[in-house]
Design an enzyme around this catalytic site. Structure first.
Site, PDB file in Angstrom:
ATOM      1  N   GLY A  57       0.843  -1.185   0.000  1.00  0.00           N
ATOM      2  CA  GLY A  57       0.000   0.000   0.000  1.00  0.00           C
ATOM      3  C   GLY A  57       0.876   1.231   0.000  1.00  0.00           C
ATOM      4  N   GLN A 107       3.469   9.807   1.387  1.00  0.00           N
ATOM      5  CA  GLN A 107       4.733   9.061   1.315  1.00  0.00           C
ATOM      6  C   GLN A 107       5.550   9.413   0.083  1.00  0.00           C
ATOM      7  OE1 GLN A 107       2.803   5.063   2.191  1.00  0.00           O
ATOM      8  NE2 GLN A 107       4.765   4.881   3.234  1.00  0.00           N
ATOM      9  N   HIS A 164      -3.912   1.436   7.817  1.00  0.00           N
ATOM     10  CA  HIS A 164      -2.535   1.938   7.865  1.00  0.00           C
ATOM     11  C   HIS A 164      -2.377   3.128   6.905  1.00  0.00           C
ATOM     12  CE1 HIS A 164       2.013   1.179   7.899  1.00  0.00           C
ATOM     13  NE2 HIS A 164       1.840   2.031   6.902  1.00  0.00           N
ATOM     14  N   GLU A 165      -2.872   2.941   5.663  1.00  0.00           N
ATOM     15  CA  GLU A 165      -2.717   4.005   4.661  1.00  0.00           C
ATOM     16  C   GLU A 165      -3.581   5.214   5.013  1.00  0.00           C
ATOM     17  OE1 GLU A 165      -0.247   3.614   2.904  1.00  0.00           O
ATOM     18  OE2 GLU A 165      -0.040   1.452   3.084  1.00  0.00           O
ATOM     19  N   CYS A 192       6.431  -0.307   7.246  1.00  0.00           N
ATOM     20  CA  CYS A 192       6.095   0.882   6.468  1.00  0.00           C
ATOM     21  C   CYS A 192       7.301   1.276   5.641  1.00  0.00           C
ATOM     22  CB  CYS A 192       5.708   2.013   7.411  1.00  0.00           C
ATOM     23  SG  CYS A 192       5.236   3.535   6.564  1.00  0.00           S
ATOM     24  N   LEU A 193       7.067   1.568   4.371  1.00  0.00           N
ATOM     25  CA  LEU A 193       8.174   1.972   3.486  1.00  0.00           C
ATOM     26  C   LEU A 193       8.845   3.252   3.983  1.00  0.00           C
ATOM     27  CD1 LEU A 193       6.391   1.255   0.088  1.00  0.00           C
ATOM     28  CD2 LEU A 193       8.240  -0.094   1.103  1.00  0.00           C
ATOM     29  N   HIS A 225      -1.942   7.560   7.338  1.00  0.00           N
ATOM     30  CA  HIS A 225      -0.951   8.467   6.735  1.00  0.00           C
ATOM     31  C   HIS A 225      -1.603   9.789   6.310  1.00  0.00           C
ATOM     32  CE1 HIS A 225       2.794   6.227   6.574  1.00  0.00           C
ATOM     33  NE2 HIS A 225       2.249   5.192   5.961  1.00  0.00           N
TER      34      HIS A 225
END
Ligand code: ZN
Length: 173
Positions: free
Chosen positions: A48, A53, A143-144, A101-102, A147
């Site tokens: 995702g 991000q 999660h997304e 997480c990236l 953000h």
């Protein structure tokens, strides 16, 4: 031309700011943001991505669950672009499971999330969509969506003991 972007890393201001709603789904601007997000996500093993991000403060996420070395047990789904996403839990039950997480490389943590949620978003054709998500995919969505409100998954961890090195996480499989 492209379009692949660097991933904003924890400490970048954009990851701590509330993202702005998208007004015009068909604008060139939004089309380009989505293309960049798709290209950027495809270049990673992530499941995702949220616009902040790639340093864009707009309410756009992609949910793209697929089995990868990062998430070997993830279910496979078509990557879905969700604009101005929202959700309500369908039950109060939360479940702890592993997330990474990236934007926060090298670590993983157990995070409590709602198991069963009802999601609304605008799609890339400007149609309002409503769908029920469960389990891992519901987790990726939450999660997304976090953000977009300047939150990262570590904010939701119950105890620091639930945070581990990614190298230790990978030994579990
Ligand atoms: Zn993330």
């Amino acid at each position: 031309m492209t379009i692949q972007c660097d991933i904003a890393q924890l400490g970048a201001k954009v990851l701590r700011q509330k993202a702005q709603p998208v007004d015009d789904v068909h604008s060139e601007d939004v089309r380009q943001i989505i293309e960049s997000m798709q290209a950027t996500l495809a270049s990673t093993q992530g499941v995702g991505l949220a616009a902040p991000q790639i340093s864009i403060g707009k309410r756009i996420i992609i949910v793209a669950s697929r089995p990868t070395p990062r998430y070997p047990l993830a279910p496979l789904m078509a990557p879905t672009v969700m604009i101005n996403p929202e959700f309500q839990p369908l039950s109060e039950t939360k479940e702890k499971d592993w997330e990474g997480c990236l934007s926060i490389p090298g670590i993983r943590a157990l995070v409590p999330r709602y198991k069963d949620i009802l999601v609304q978003y605008t799609d890339t054709q400007d149609c309002l969509q409503e769908t029920r998500l469960e389990g891992f995919v519901a987790r990726v969505f939450q999660h997304e969506a976090d953000h977009l409100d300047g939150k990262v998954y570590l904010d939701r961890v119950v105890t620091n003991e639930d945070i581990i090195a990614e190298s230790e996480y990978l030994k579990k499989f």
